[in-house]
Enzyme design. Structure first.
Site, mmCIF file in Angstrom:
data_model
loop_
_atom_site.group_PDB
_atom_site.id
_atom_site.type_symbol
_atom_site.label_atom_id
_atom_site.label_comp_id
_atom_site.label_asym_id
_atom_site.label_seq_id
_atom_site.Cartn_x
_atom_site.Cartn_y
_atom_site.Cartn_z
ATOM 1 N N GLU A 315 0.820 -1.219 0.000
ATOM 2 C CA GLU A 315 0.000 0.000 0.000
ATOM 3 C C GLU A 315 0.856 1.273 0.000
ATOM 4 O O GLU A 315 0.678 2.156 0.842
ATOM 5 C CB GLU A 315 -0.955 -0.014 1.199
ATOM 6 C CG GLU A 315 -1.927 -1.191 1.152
ATOM 7 C CD GLU A 315 -2.898 -1.216 2.315
ATOM 8 O OE1 GLU A 315 -4.080 -1.550 2.102
ATOM 9 O OE2 GLU A 315 -2.481 -0.925 3.459
ATOM 10 N N VAL A 316 1.766 1.357 -0.940
ATOM 11 C CA VAL A 316 2.669 2.511 -1.027
ATOM 12 C C VAL A 316 2.101 3.511 -2.029
ATOM 13 O O VAL A 316 2.031 3.242 -3.229
ATOM 14 C CB VAL A 316 4.090 2.068 -1.438
ATOM 15 C CG1 VAL A 316 4.995 3.298 -1.577
ATOM 16 C CG2 VAL A 316 4.658 1.091 -0.418
#
EC number: 3.2.1.52
Length: 521
Positions: A315-316
Site C-alpha cells: 500500500e505505497v
C-alpha cells in the site's frame, strides 16, 4: 453339568478375545483431537491419571539445560488438572490401569528454534500393564511439545471419580505438520496490547499447533518499541507505558513495514518525512532513511533470531514523493519515476536485511510490481488476490498465503467454514512448486481489537485454519460440517483453559445467542 458350564465360559472367553474392542483408524466424528494428527489408532478404554504423574527421560539425547521440556511438562499437567479438586486416590485402583507418567525420548540434543525444524512426534499410550507410562518420541524438543499438547487433549476431569481419566486407549499417534509455517499475525500498532495479553495469545497458539507469531509491531499510528540505536523512534508510541520488549516462545516474525505505513517514525525523527505536510512514504531521497533502517535491523538481529524479517512493502502511495520538491528533484537527478523509486526503496531495504543475515518476507505488491527484481531469498506474502501464490511459485520464489477474503480475522463476516476450506495449494499441482508454499497465516489486524476482544476475534476461526495447515490433505474433511462437533469441543477446551474463544455459530466475535451448552454453540 459342570463340563457344560466350563464349556460355555470357554466359548465366551474366545468370543471376547475375537471381538473385543481393538484400536481403529481415526474417526473424526469420535476423536476429539484438534488439529487431527497424521495417523491415529485408538481403542475404547480409559486409564486413571496418577496423583503423582511424573516425567521420565531415560534414553533421551536432550539434556534440557534450559528447562524447556520440564516447564512444558509442568504446564501440561497444570492444564490437564486445571483448578479441579482432585479427590480420587489412584492407589485404590488396579495398578495396571493407572498411568504413572509420560516417558519422553528426544533424539536431537539441540533446542535451537528455527524455521523448518523437525516438529514430528510419536505418542503411544498403552491400555494396560505394569508400571504404565505414556511415551513420546520426537526428533526435537519442539516435536515433543506438540506431543504433550496432543496428550493433554485426551485427558479430562471425571466428576464421578473426582480424578483425571485418559481416554480412548490404547492410543497410537504418528504426527507431523503439513506446512512448516503456520502463522498468526497480531498488530500492536493500532491498539496497545499488554504483555500478559500477548503471552495468552502465544499460549493459545500452542494449543492449536500454530508456530509463528507475526508481530506487526509498528505502523503509521504508533512506534511502540524501543530501538537502542535510534531511541527517539519510541516517541511515536501512543504513551510511555505502551512499549514492548522481546517475547520468547514460538518463532517471532518481526515486521517493520517500509516505505509506507511509517508515519509514526517521523515523530521522533522528522527528517524521515518527505515534508511536514506530506509524511509518508518515508523519504526515499534521504540517506538517513536507510541508515535508520540499518540501525533498526541491526538491533533486531540481536533480539529476533527467526531467520526471516518482514519488510512490508504494501500500500505505497508515491504521490507524496512527487509533490515534495526536493524528492522530486532527486527522482529527476537519478532518472527515476515514482514506481521505480518504490522498487529502489524495497530492494535497498532488502539488501540491508540480507547484510544482517535475514531472509526477507514482503507483501505481494512488491511481487506484483517488480517480482523478477526481488532477492531470490524473498518470501512473497499473498494477501490481496487469488492466483498470486500460483504465479509466485511458478517464478521460483517462496510464498505464504493469507488471502484476506478467507484468512483475515478482522473480517467478522469471514466464517469458520471458509477458514477451514481455504487451501494454500489451490491450482498448484507441481510438487516442486508446492514445496515453495511455506504455509499460511491468519491475520488479526488491530484497528478494532484491543485487550478486551482479541481472543474471541481470533478463536475459534484461527483453529479452523490451523487444522488446514497441520493435517495432511487427505485427512482434511471435504465438508466442514464433518468437523463441527470436534471444533466445538476444541472451542470449549479453549474456554476451559481460560481462552475467550467465541461460539462457532454466527460471524466472528459473536456472543452466545441463548443459554445452552458450550458444545452446542
Amino acid at each position: 453339568m459342570e463340563r457344560t458350564w466350563l464349556h460355555i465360559v470357554f466359548v465366551w472367553f474366545l468370543v471376547y478375545i475375537l471381538v473385543k474392542p481393538a484400536p481403529v483408524a481415526a474417526d473424526i466424528n469420535r476423536l476429539n483431537i484438534w488439529p487431527m494428527p497424521k495417523s491415529v489408532s485408538y481403542g475404547h478404554r480409559f486409564l486413571y491419571f496418577s496423583n503423582n504423574f511424573e516425567l521420565k527421560t531415560e534414553g533421551t539425547k536432550y539434556a534440557d539445560a534450559s528447562g524447556i521440556l520440564k516447564d512444558a511438562f509442568t504446564r501440561t499437567v497444570d492444564t490437564i488438572k486445571m483448578d479441579h479438586v482432585i479427590e480420587a486416590n489412584a492407589s485404590h485402583y488396579d495398578p495396571s490401569l493407572v498411568l504413572k507418567g509420560i516417558h519422553v525420548v528426544i533424539f536431537s540434543p539441540s533446542d535451537v528454534l528455527q524455521h523448518g525444524i523437525d516438529e514430528s512426534y510419536k505418542l503411544n499410550i498403552p491400555a494396560k500393564g505394569n508400571s504404565l507410562y505414556a511415551r513420546i518420541e520426537a526428533q526435537t524438543v519442539y516435536g515433543a511439545l506438540h506431543g504433550l499438547q496432543t496428550f493433554s487433549q485426551v485427558c479430562s476431569f471425571n466428576l464421578t471419580s473426582r480424578g483425571i481419566l485418559v481416554h480412548q486407549v490404547p492410543l497410537i499417534i504418528i504426527d507431523e505438520p503439513r506446512f512448516s509455517y503456520r502463522g498468526l499475525l497480531i498488530d500492536t500498532s493500532r491498539h496497545y496490547q499488554a504483555l500478559p495479553t500477548i503471552k495468552k495469545v502465544i499460549d493459545s497458539m500452542t494449543y492449536a499447533k500454530l508456530n509463528v507469531l507475526h508481530w506487526h509491531i509498528v505502523d503509521s499510528q504508533s512506534f511502540p518499541l524501543e530501538i537502542p540505536s535510534y531511541p527517539k523512534l519510541w516517541e511515536g508510541a501512543y504513551s510511555i507505558s505502551e512499549r514492548y520488549a522481546q517475547r520468547r516462545g514460538v518463532n517471532v516474525l518481526a515486521e517493520i513495514d517500509v516505505p509506507g505505513h511509517a508515519l509514526s517514525w517521523g515523530v521522533g525523527y522528522p527528517a524521515l518525512w518527505p515534508s511536514p505536510v506530506c509524511q509518508e512514504p518515508l523519504d526515499v531521497s534521504n540517506e538517513f532513511t536507510f541508515k535508520l533502517i540499518d540501525g533498526i535491523l541491526s538491533d533486531f538481529s540481536k533480539i529476533f533470531k527467526y531467520k526471516f524479517i518482514h519488510l512490508g512493502g504494501d500500500e505505497v502511495d508515491t504521490s507524496c514523493w512527487l509533490s515534495t520538491p526536493h524528492v522530486r528533484n532527486w527522482l529527476k537527478k537519478n532518472n527515476l519515476n515514482s514506481s521505480e523509486a518504490y522498487q529502489y526503496f524495497v530492494l535497498r531495504a532488502q539488501k540491508i536485511a540480507l547484510s544482517h543475515g535475514y531472509e526477507i518476507i514482503n507483501w505481494e505488491e512488491t511481487f506484483n510490481n517488480f517480482g523478477s527484481k526481488l532477492s531470490r531469498k524473498t518470501v512473497v506474502h499473498n494477501w490481496l488476490g487469488s492466483g498470486v501464490a500460483q504465479r509466485v511459485v511458478a517464478s521460483g520464489l517462496r510464498c505464504i498465503v493469507s488471502n484476506q477474503d478467507k484468512w483475515y480475522l478482522d473480517h467478522l463476516d469471514a466464517l469458520w467454514p471458509g477458514f477451514y476450506m481455504n487451501e494454500p495449494l489451490t491450482n498448484i499441482t507441481d510438487p516442486k512448486q508446492q514445496a515453495l508454499v511455506l504455509g499460511g497465516e491468519v491475520c488479526m489486524w488491530g484497528e478494532h481489537v484491543d485487550g478486551s476482544n482479541i481472543e474471541q476475534t481470533i478463536w475459534p476461526r484461527a483453529a479452523a485454519a490451523a487444522e488446514r495447515l497441520w493435517t495432511p490433505y487427505d485427512k482434511i474433511a471435504k465438508d466442514p460440517k464433518q468437523v463441527v462437533g470436534r471444533l466445538a469441543h476444541f472451542r470449549c477446551l479453549l474456554n476451559q483453559r481460560g481462552v475467550a474463544a467465541a461460539p462457532l455459530a454466527g460471524p466472528g466475535r459473536v456472543a452466545p445467542e441463548e443459554p445452552g451448552s458450550c458444545y452446542k454453540q
